[in-house]
Design an enzyme around this catalytic site. Sequence first.
Site, PDB file in Angstrom:
ATOM      1  N   MET A 226      -2.690   0.649   3.263  1.00 44.22           N
ATOM      2  CA  MET A 226      -3.217   1.830   2.556  1.00 44.22           C
ATOM      3  C   MET A 226      -3.310   2.997   3.533  1.00 44.22           C
ATOM      4  O   MET A 226      -3.986   2.926   4.550  1.00 44.22           O
ATOM      5  CB  MET A 226      -4.600   1.532   1.970  1.00 44.22           C
ATOM      6  N   CYS A 227      -2.621   4.073   3.243  1.00 48.06           N
ATOM      7  CA  CYS A 227      -2.659   5.288   4.051  1.00 48.06           C
ATOM      8  C   CYS A 227      -2.850   6.485   3.126  1.00 48.06           C
ATOM      9  O   CYS A 227      -2.716   6.383   1.910  1.00 48.06           O
ATOM     10  CB  CYS A 227      -1.372   5.451   4.848  1.00 48.06           C
TER      11      CYS A 227
END
Length: 309
Positions: free
Chosen positions: A1-2
């Site tokens: 997750m970015c």
Amino acid sequence: MCGIVGLFLKDRKLEGELGALTAEMLVTMTDRGPDSAGIAVYGAAIPGFVKVTVQSDMPARAFAALDALARTAAGDAATVTIKDSHAVITIAADRIEPLRVALTGAPEPLRIMSVGETMEIYKETGLPKDVVSRFGIGTMAGTHAIGHTRMATESAVTTLGAHPFSTGADQCLVHNGSLSNHNNLRRELRRLGIAFETENDSEVAAAHLTARMRDGRNLGEALTDALGNLDGFFTFVVGTRTGFGVLRDPIACKPAVMAETSRYVAFGSEYRALSGLPGIETARIWEPEPAAVYFWDRDGSTGDKMLAA
């Protein structure tokens, strides 16, 4: 997750606010990526000159002789502007290779983050609020910018592993997702003469676009070509000297939202990254479609439109 953000300005009156607006967007995405952060800012060009942005883990030592090194390699017109762990070297366009050679032989390690007429890339480990503060991003002006907050899940938390990745002049990419065929592509791209600094799959995606644009494709065509060559799941936001593009894979499992007004086009991994932009309450808001290429260009060759992939 970015977390990914991007802002492309149509209204030149907003150019003085580019850094402040993008910095706020980036910090809002902190909980999607607290490990490191980076931003590419596209500012004003100086005719005949390019900017080489370098980074050092030991800036006090590495930058002490940087001005003399730059002038020796690139002439008396070379200038150096230091910003924390990064320095921007402005040189005549025909002196890039002598400068690269000089940087390779510098007493202390110096890494090239970006090269371009307008682009400067700043990235470091740490919380996004600290990264944007260290480099004074909030005071920077320009035409467009893209940024990334990283949550490292497949490799170490390092400066080189942070986004954006740049493998061509005035070109860079930020990525949320994972590619499955990046090792094969990396070998193919190396045969084309493209060098890599990391094992990160996102650097391969950036290099793939660089190679296609070297072949004469525009940004929209290069992004379309990526759909047929990159396996995995991904959302890309890409910057070039005059352009800004967005691409999601055919499944589009990563979150993304866009906003457009007469003054700007913006991208965020979540709507809250866009909520502080001027006039957002009347913006056209939409989720970019899977396997569709969106790009805008300041030279007017594409118009502000979507190209079906």
